[in-house]
Design a protein around this motif. Structure first.
Motif, short mmCIF file in Angstrom:
data_model
loop_
_atom_site.label_atom_id
_atom_site.label_comp_id
_atom_site.label_asym_id
_atom_site.label_seq_id
_atom_site.Cartn_x
_atom_site.Cartn_y
_atom_site.Cartn_z
N MET A 61 41.80 31.49 50.30
CA MET A 61 41.80 32.09 48.46
C MET A 61 41.40 33.06 47.90
O MET A 61 41.20 33.95 47.61
CB MET A 61 40.29 31.23 47.92
CG MET A 61 41.66 29.35 48.43
SD MET A 61 39.59 28.16 47.81
CE MET A 61 39.82 28.07 45.93
N THR A 62 42.34 33.14 46.58
CA THR A 62 42.35 34.35 45.97
C THR A 62 42.97 34.02 44.21
O THR A 62 43.39 33.15 44.27
CB THR A 62 43.20 35.65 46.41
OG1 THR A 62 43.62 36.73 45.86
CG2 THR A 62 45.07 34.82 46.48
N ALA A 105 35.31 37.42 44.82
CA ALA A 105 34.27 36.16 43.75
C ALA A 105 35.10 35.53 43.14
O ALA A 105 36.44 36.06 42.77
CB ALA A 105 33.30 37.38 43.49
N GLY A 106 34.82 34.82 42.58
CA GLY A 106 35.62 33.88 41.02
C GLY A 106 36.82 33.07 41.55
O GLY A 106 37.54 32.42 41.20
N SER A 107 37.28 33.17 42.61
CA SER A 107 38.40 33.03 43.38
C SER A 107 38.98 31.36 43.60
O SER A 107 39.79 30.47 43.41
CB SER A 107 38.45 33.10 44.85
OG SER A 107 38.20 32.79 45.51
N GLY A 108 37.20 30.92 43.49
CA GLY A 108 37.02 28.89 43.14
C GLY A 108 36.84 28.70 44.56
O GLY A 108 37.08 27.38 44.77
N ASP A 167 47.06 31.40 46.03
CA ASP A 167 46.38 31.90 44.52
C ASP A 167 46.07 30.18 44.12
O ASP A 167 47.07 29.91 43.77
CB ASP A 167 48.12 32.57 44.61
CG ASP A 167 47.60 34.18 43.02
OD1 ASP A 167 46.44 33.54 42.64
OD2 ASP A 167 48.54 34.98 43.92
N THR A 168 45.05 30.64 43.17
CA THR A 168 44.69 29.64 42.16
C THR A 168 44.56 30.15 41.58
O THR A 168 44.04 29.79 39.76
CB THR A 168 43.18 29.54 42.76
OG1 THR A 168 42.11 30.88 42.69
CG2 THR A 168 42.88 28.99 44.30
N VAL A 175 42.00 36.59 35.98
CA VAL A 175 41.50 35.28 35.99
C VAL A 175 39.90 34.70 35.95
O VAL A 175 39.02 34.40 35.88
CB VAL A 175 42.10 34.33 37.16
CG1 VAL A 175 41.97 32.74 36.87
CG2 VAL A 175 43.67 34.61 35.34
N ARG A 176 39.68 35.58 37.28
CA ARG A 176 38.45 35.64 38.15
C ARG A 176 37.22 35.69 37.10
O ARG A 176 36.43 34.96 37.07
CB ARG A 176 38.46 36.09 39.08
CG ARG A 176 38.87 35.51 40.65
CD ARG A 176 39.13 36.37 41.42
NE ARG A 176 39.40 37.82 42.22
CZ ARG A 176 39.09 38.21 42.39
NH1 ARG A 176 37.42 38.75 42.43
NH2 ARG A 176 39.40 39.88 42.50
#
Length: 222
Positions: free
Chosen positions: A143-144, A9-12, A199-200, A149-150
């Motif tokens: 994606m992570t 969740a929140g990785s984009g 990695d975002t 940040v997330r």
């Protein structure tokens, strides 16, 4: 052609998957929305999400459909558009709880594969799309991003919607959800062995999209 995008969740991944499907003209399939649809019904019927038999009985009487729209995808439960109501933290928690049940996953994975087969080309996103649902997907992306940040992304998103919640609470909930997703016995959250990990944490959506589009081009898909 299937492009599978997984991640926490929140990785984009949802934002990237939606935009990628638009640019490629592919069908967008949000697997997490289907779990959230079941979670919504569980909340509506005041069912204990830990009661497997009750959850399975409830699932016998529901019909979930995904419909493409300019905003991505609309989720219909028994003919009702529930899209505006399934993105809350509470629904997300319930969804993570029922996702631990193999029986629930089996039913929904069957639905997701059927949607994918009917689509000529699709971008499918979730937490096990490349490992379980479409292990033969032509392109697999995981994606992570860091939990901090997330959590910040989610906090800012909710603030824009006028929802008051503390950053620390969101961070705590994200870590709890990560733990649930990563430790469940059936289809835990993890990259497929042949997935490309992105990695975002310090990257924009546009940068990530461009990287994936380059991967698509190099794969000689078009």
């Amino acid at each position: 052609m299937i492009i599978a995008i997984d991640g926490p969740a929140g990785s984009g991944k949802s934002t990237v998957a939606k935009e990628l499907s638009k640019r490629l003209g592919f069908t967008y399939i949000d697997t997490g929305a289907m779990y959230r649809a079941v979670a919504y019904k569980i909340k509506e019927e005041c069912i204990d999400p830990e009661d497997l038999n009750a959850v399975l009985n409830l699932m016998k009487g529901i019909d979930i459909k995904l419909e493409q729209s300019n905003d991505g995808v609309k989720v219909f439960l028994n003919g009702k558009d529930i899209s505006p109501y399934i993105r809350t933290e509470e629904i997300g928690k319930i969804a993570s709880k029922i996702a631990r049940f193999s029986e629930v996953r089996k039913i929904l994975v069957g639905m997701q594969r059927e949607i994918g087969k009917k689509s000529k080309n699709a971008v499918i996103e979730g937490r096990d799309t490349g490992t379980v649902i479409f292990p033969d997907a032509e392109i697999k992306i995981f994606m992570t991003a860091s939990p901090d940040v997330r959590a910040k992304r989610r906090w800012e998103e909710l603030k824009k919607k006028g929802i008051e919640i503390s950053y620390q609470q969101i961070l705590r909930e994200i870590k709890e959800r990560d733990h649930l997703d990563e430790t469940r016995k059936d289809s835990p959250l993890k990259p497929a062995s042949d997935a490309i990990i992105i990695d975002t944490t310090d990257r924009s959506i546009e940068e990530v999209l461009n990287q994936i589009l380059e991967i698509v081009k190099k794969g000689n898909i078009f």
